[in-house]
Design a protein around this motif. Structure first.
Motif, mmCIF file in Angstrom:
data_model
loop_
_atom_site.group_PDB
_atom_site.id
_atom_site.type_symbol
_atom_site.label_atom_id
_atom_site.label_comp_id
_atom_site.label_asym_id
_atom_site.label_seq_id
_atom_site.Cartn_x
_atom_site.Cartn_y
_atom_site.Cartn_z
ATOM 1 N N ARG A 29 0.833 -1.212 0.000
ATOM 2 C CA ARG A 29 0.000 0.000 0.000
ATOM 3 C C ARG A 29 0.866 1.259 0.000
ATOM 4 O O ARG A 29 0.565 2.233 -0.682
ATOM 5 C CB ARG A 29 -0.918 0.006 1.224
ATOM 6 C CG ARG A 29 -2.190 -0.743 0.991
ATOM 7 C CD ARG A 29 -3.179 -0.505 2.134
ATOM 8 N NE ARG A 29 -3.641 -1.803 2.595
ATOM 9 C CZ ARG A 29 -3.260 -2.421 3.702
ATOM 10 N NH1 ARG A 29 -2.433 -1.840 4.530
ATOM 11 N NH2 ARG A 29 -3.713 -3.607 4.005
ATOM 12 N N ALA A 30 1.947 1.240 0.777
ATOM 13 C CA ALA A 30 2.845 2.400 0.826
ATOM 14 C C ALA A 30 3.492 2.627 -0.535
ATOM 15 O O ALA A 30 3.599 3.767 -0.997
ATOM 16 C CB ALA A 30 3.914 2.197 1.898
ATOM 17 N N LYS A 31 3.907 1.551 -1.194
ATOM 18 C CA LYS A 31 4.518 1.684 -2.521
ATOM 19 C C LYS A 31 3.506 2.198 -3.537
ATOM 20 O O LYS A 31 3.825 3.039 -4.377
ATOM 21 C CB LYS A 31 5.077 0.341 -2.967
ATOM 22 C CG LYS A 31 5.843 0.421 -4.265
ATOM 23 C CD LYS A 31 6.606 -0.845 -4.509
ATOM 24 C CE LYS A 31 7.331 -0.785 -5.818
ATOM 25 N NZ LYS A 31 8.681 -0.304 -5.704
ATOM 26 N N GLN A 32 2.252 1.720 -3.438
ATOM 27 C CA GLN A 32 1.208 2.188 -4.349
ATOM 28 C C GLN A 32 0.943 3.678 -4.115
ATOM 29 O O GLN A 32 0.777 4.433 -5.072
ATOM 30 C CB GLN A 32 -0.066 1.379 -4.132
ATOM 31 C CG GLN A 32 -1.162 1.719 -5.107
ATOM 32 C CD GLN A 32 -2.398 0.864 -4.886
ATOM 33 O OE1 GLN A 32 -2.550 0.228 -3.852
ATOM 34 N NE2 GLN A 32 -3.283 0.865 -5.861
ATOM 35 N N ARG A 33 0.918 4.106 -2.868
ATOM 36 C CA ARG A 33 0.714 5.518 -2.548
ATOM 37 C C ARG A 33 1.854 6.367 -3.122
ATOM 38 O O ARG A 33 1.623 7.423 -3.706
ATOM 39 C CB ARG A 33 0.626 5.690 -1.033
ATOM 40 C CG ARG A 33 0.199 7.071 -0.612
ATOM 41 C CD ARG A 33 0.054 7.225 0.907
ATOM 42 N NE ARG A 33 -0.658 6.126 1.531
ATOM 43 C CZ ARG A 33 -0.136 5.313 2.448
ATOM 44 N NH1 ARG A 33 1.117 5.457 2.833
ATOM 45 N NH2 ARG A 33 -0.853 4.340 2.977
ATOM 46 N N GLN A 34 3.081 5.876 -2.967
ATOM 47 C CA GLN A 34 4.231 6.596 -3.520
ATOM 48 C C GLN A 34 4.143 6.683 -5.039
ATOM 49 O O GLN A 34 4.432 7.735 -5.624
ATOM 50 C CB GLN A 34 5.532 5.905 -3.117
ATOM 51 C CG GLN A 34 5.867 6.038 -1.653
ATOM 52 C CD GLN A 34 7.059 5.187 -1.256
ATOM 53 O OE1 GLN A 34 7.508 4.329 -2.021
ATOM 54 N NE2 GLN A 34 7.566 5.416 -0.057
ATOM 55 N N ASN A 35 3.745 5.601 -5.681
ATOM 56 C CA ASN A 35 3.600 5.607 -7.141
ATOM 57 C C ASN A 35 2.535 6.600 -7.589
ATOM 58 O O ASN A 35 2.706 7.284 -8.604
ATOM 59 C CB ASN A 35 3.270 4.209 -7.656
ATOM 60 C CG ASN A 35 4.448 3.264 -7.570
ATOM 61 O OD1 ASN A 35 5.594 3.699 -7.463
ATOM 62 N ND2 ASN A 35 4.182 1.978 -7.596
ATOM 63 N N ILE A 37 1.646 9.336 -6.011
ATOM 64 C CA ILE A 37 2.195 10.683 -5.799
ATOM 65 C C ILE A 37 3.136 11.042 -6.944
ATOM 66 O O ILE A 37 3.091 12.153 -7.483
ATOM 67 C CB ILE A 37 2.895 10.767 -4.430
ATOM 68 C CG1 ILE A 37 1.852 10.704 -3.311
ATOM 69 C CG2 ILE A 37 3.732 12.028 -4.317
ATOM 70 C CD1 ILE A 37 2.435 10.554 -1.923
ATOM 71 N N VAL A 38 3.985 10.101 -7.335
ATOM 72 C CA VAL A 38 4.912 10.355 -8.451
ATOM 73 C C VAL A 38 4.140 10.580 -9.746
ATOM 74 O O VAL A 38 4.481 11.470 -10.539
ATOM 75 C CB VAL A 38 5.922 9.193 -8.586
ATOM 76 C CG1 VAL A 38 6.702 9.288 -9.878
ATOM 77 C CG2 VAL A 38 6.866 9.174 -7.399
#
Length: 87
Positions: A29-35, A37-38
């Motif tokens: 979930r954290a990686k998806q959120r970062q993606n 945002i990018v």
């Protein structure tokens, strides 16, 4: 205190498979959120870049027109007037 903690595990025990899966899901979930945002940042960057290029091209066209000593180089955005009809 040497008994089990809140999770039902003894102190010093490795996390169970269920907790490992929960940690992996949190990381995903954290990686998806970062993606996301990018992706949003890249979209804003593309929009601002497109606007900037449009402004630079407009400025160049107006400058070339003025340097060629033409008149009416800058188009005016005037509201259209209604033509009076026959009465």
């Amino acid at each position: 205190m040497t008994g089990p903690d809140e999770r039902g595990e003894a102190p010093g025990q490795a996390p169970s498979e269920l907790q490992g899966a929960a940690l992996a899901a949190d990381a995903a979930r954290a990686k998806q959120r970062q993606n996301m945002i990018v992706l949003a940042f890249a979209a804003v960057l593309l929009l601002v870049g497109g606007w900037l290029i449009d402004q630079l091209l407009t400025n160049r066209r107006i400058t070339n027109c003025i340097e060629a000593r033409h008149k009416n180089c800058v188009p005016l955005d005037l509201p259209e007037r209604e033509m009076p009809g026959p009465r």
